[in-house]
Design a protein around this motif. Sequence first.
Motif, PDB file in Angstrom:
ATOM      1  N   TYR A   5       4.898 -14.584  10.137  1.00  0.00           N
ATOM      2  CA  TYR A   5       3.764 -13.743   9.774  1.00  0.00           C
ATOM      3  C   TYR A   5       3.675 -13.627   8.257  1.00  0.00           C
ATOM      4  N   ILE A   6       2.458 -13.680   7.762  1.00  0.00           N
ATOM      5  CA  ILE A   6       2.223 -13.472   6.334  1.00  0.00           C
ATOM      6  C   ILE A   6       1.788 -12.028   6.144  1.00  0.00           C
ATOM      7  N   ASN A   7       2.663 -11.259   5.532  1.00  0.00           N
ATOM      8  CA  ASN A   7       2.385  -9.844   5.304  1.00  0.00           C
ATOM      9  C   ASN A   7       1.634  -9.664   3.990  1.00  0.00           C
ATOM     10  N   LYS A   8       0.724  -8.729   4.001  1.00  0.00           N
ATOM     11  CA  LYS A   8       0.002  -8.333   2.790  1.00  0.00           C
ATOM     12  C   LYS A   8       0.280  -6.859   2.564  1.00  0.00           C
ATOM     13  N   LYS A   9       0.737  -6.488   1.359  1.00  0.00           N
ATOM     14  CA  LYS A   9       1.075  -5.096   1.107  1.00  0.00           C
ATOM     15  C   LYS A   9       0.603  -4.664  -0.274  1.00  0.00           C
ATOM     16  N   VAL A  10       0.427  -3.361  -0.432  1.00  0.00           N
ATOM     17  CA  VAL A  10      -0.042  -2.777  -1.693  1.00  0.00           C
ATOM     18  C   VAL A  10       1.145  -2.170  -2.419  1.00  0.00           C
ATOM     19  N   ILE A  11       1.289  -2.521  -3.705  1.00  0.00           N
ATOM     20  CA  ILE A  11       2.364  -1.976  -4.536  1.00  0.00           C
ATOM     21  C   ILE A  11       1.761  -1.270  -5.748  1.00  0.00           C
ATOM     22  N   LEU A  12       2.586  -0.474  -6.409  1.00  0.00           N
ATOM     23  CA  LEU A  12       2.154   0.205  -7.640  1.00  0.00           C
ATOM     24  C   LEU A  12       2.369  -0.737  -8.822  1.00  0.00           C
ATOM     25  N   SER A  13       1.291  -1.050  -9.525  1.00  0.00           N
ATOM     26  CA  SER A  13       1.401  -1.950 -10.677  1.00  0.00           C
ATOM     27  C   SER A  13       1.493  -1.191 -11.994  1.00  0.00           C
ATOM     28  N   SER A  14       0.956   0.040 -12.054  1.00  0.00           N
ATOM     29  CA  SER A  14       1.075   0.852 -13.267  1.00  0.00           C
ATOM     30  C   SER A  14       0.933   2.319 -12.900  1.00  0.00           C
ATOM     31  N   TYR A  15       1.585   3.179 -13.662  1.00  0.00           N
ATOM     32  CA  TYR A  15       1.481   4.609 -13.390  1.00  0.00           C
ATOM     33  C   TYR A  15       0.088   5.098 -13.792  1.00  0.00           C
ATOM     34  N   PRO A  16      -0.610   5.777 -12.887  1.00  0.00           N
ATOM     35  CA  PRO A  16      -1.952   6.250 -13.226  1.00  0.00           C
ATOM     36  C   PRO A  16      -1.936   7.295 -14.334  1.00  0.00           C
ATOM     37  N   VAL A  17      -3.006   7.315 -15.091  1.00  0.00           N
ATOM     38  CA  VAL A  17      -3.258   8.383 -16.059  1.00  0.00           C
ATOM     39  C   VAL A  17      -4.456   9.155 -15.521  1.00  0.00           C
ATOM     40  N   GLY A  18      -4.250  10.403 -15.164  1.00  0.00           N
ATOM     41  CA  GLY A  18      -5.318  11.143 -14.515  1.00  0.00           C
ATOM     42  C   GLY A  18      -5.475  10.663 -13.080  1.00  0.00           C
ATOM     43  N   LEU A  19      -6.700  10.570 -12.626  1.00  0.00           N
ATOM     44  CA  LEU A  19      -6.943  10.088 -11.274  1.00  0.00           C
ATOM     45  C   LEU A  19      -6.577   8.613 -11.162  1.00  0.00           C
ATOM     46  N   ALA A  20      -6.003   8.240 -10.011  1.00  0.00           N
ATOM     47  CA  ALA A  20      -5.606   6.849  -9.806  1.00  0.00           C
ATOM     48  C   ALA A  20      -6.834   5.948  -9.723  1.00  0.00           C
ATOM     49  N   LYS A  21      -6.737   4.784 -10.330  1.00  0.00           N
ATOM     50  CA  LYS A  21      -7.815   3.795 -10.310  1.00  0.00           C
ATOM     51  C   LYS A  21      -7.357   2.556  -9.548  1.00  0.00           C
ATOM     52  N   LYS A  22      -8.337   1.733  -9.182  1.00  0.00           N
ATOM     53  CA  LYS A  22      -8.032   0.534  -8.402  1.00  0.00           C
ATOM     54  C   LYS A  22      -7.040  -0.374  -9.111  1.00  0.00           C
TER      55      LYS A  22
END
Length: 337
Positions: A5-22
């Motif tokens: 199976y090829i899994n697709k997952k979301v990771i944190l790439s940078s710490y948000p400043v204020g509200l989180a952005k895409k």
Amino acid sequence: MNNKYINKKVILSSYPVGLAKKNDFSVVTEEIDTLNDNEILVKTKYIGIDAALRLLLRDSDDFLFRVKKDDLIRGSIVGEVIESKNPKFSDGEYVLGSLGVQKYCVSNGEGIEKCDLNLANPELWLSGMGLPGLTAYFSLLDVCKPSPDKNVLIIGAAGAVGSIAGQIAKLAGSKVIGTTSSDEKCKWLIEELGYDHAINYKNKDWFEELSAVSDKRLDIIFDNTGGQVMDESLKIIGMKGIVLLCGSTSQYSENEIKGPNNYIWLGTMRARLQGFVIFDYEDRYEEARLNLSKWLNEKKIKMPTHLVEGDVDKFPEIFEDLYKGKNYGKFVLKLND
């Protein structure tokens, strides 16, 4: 394993400043080709979008379970067991667990609950049958104790917990008032969920309206947001009233978390400020779910679930939309097969 199976997952790439952005998130892929003894492979069907996640996305050790850069994004999912080497789970069963934002999840079964689909549809196990519904149930009935002689204010009334909490307070016979972020949501709270009054806190005279409809007495303040709305509401807390701290969404993205200024009214009115954590009630989840399911089937309550369809990579966009107030009830991502 029978397949790769090829899994697709979301990771944190940078710490948000204020509200989180895409662009604070990234999507990565990996191959899953091994399942060890006592493990199960779950294919995610639904992902819950939780406001409290923002509190964990910070470069600070002050918060337990925080998400660090390149970590899998935390999140609760409902999924189907597609392969099992664990005798407690069978292929085809639906399960609920905090397994992260990803298409496939490998688990040893610890902390995983089976979803009884005779009680409710699978997506509802992230809303009314999941932590939001359980939180509303126990925090109100065990701690706040609404009754016909009490005025109840639900702050953040159109959210995952608030949308159910208000309905439970109504079942107990209380006068129920909700605050929310738009006139459209106010209409929805009254017409769809049976609130007695709903107030748009963005209106400049919102507190005057709250004072009028409550006769300047709030016996229960059920707070999901913290911030100014909660703080101002303390001015009309009733004698021996309770302020239940369920959430603080207005503070999750702040660098410095601030508490209320009007706490002096708690002393004057012999009221109390009460914290709440749902995990204290883990041994009573079944009791709550049986009652919530019964009320749902009897059409005494609704379990608002704001479904958006898409792939895993749609999560960052939906999380941003959550803080823009686009949800009615629990925000849930339904994954495309």
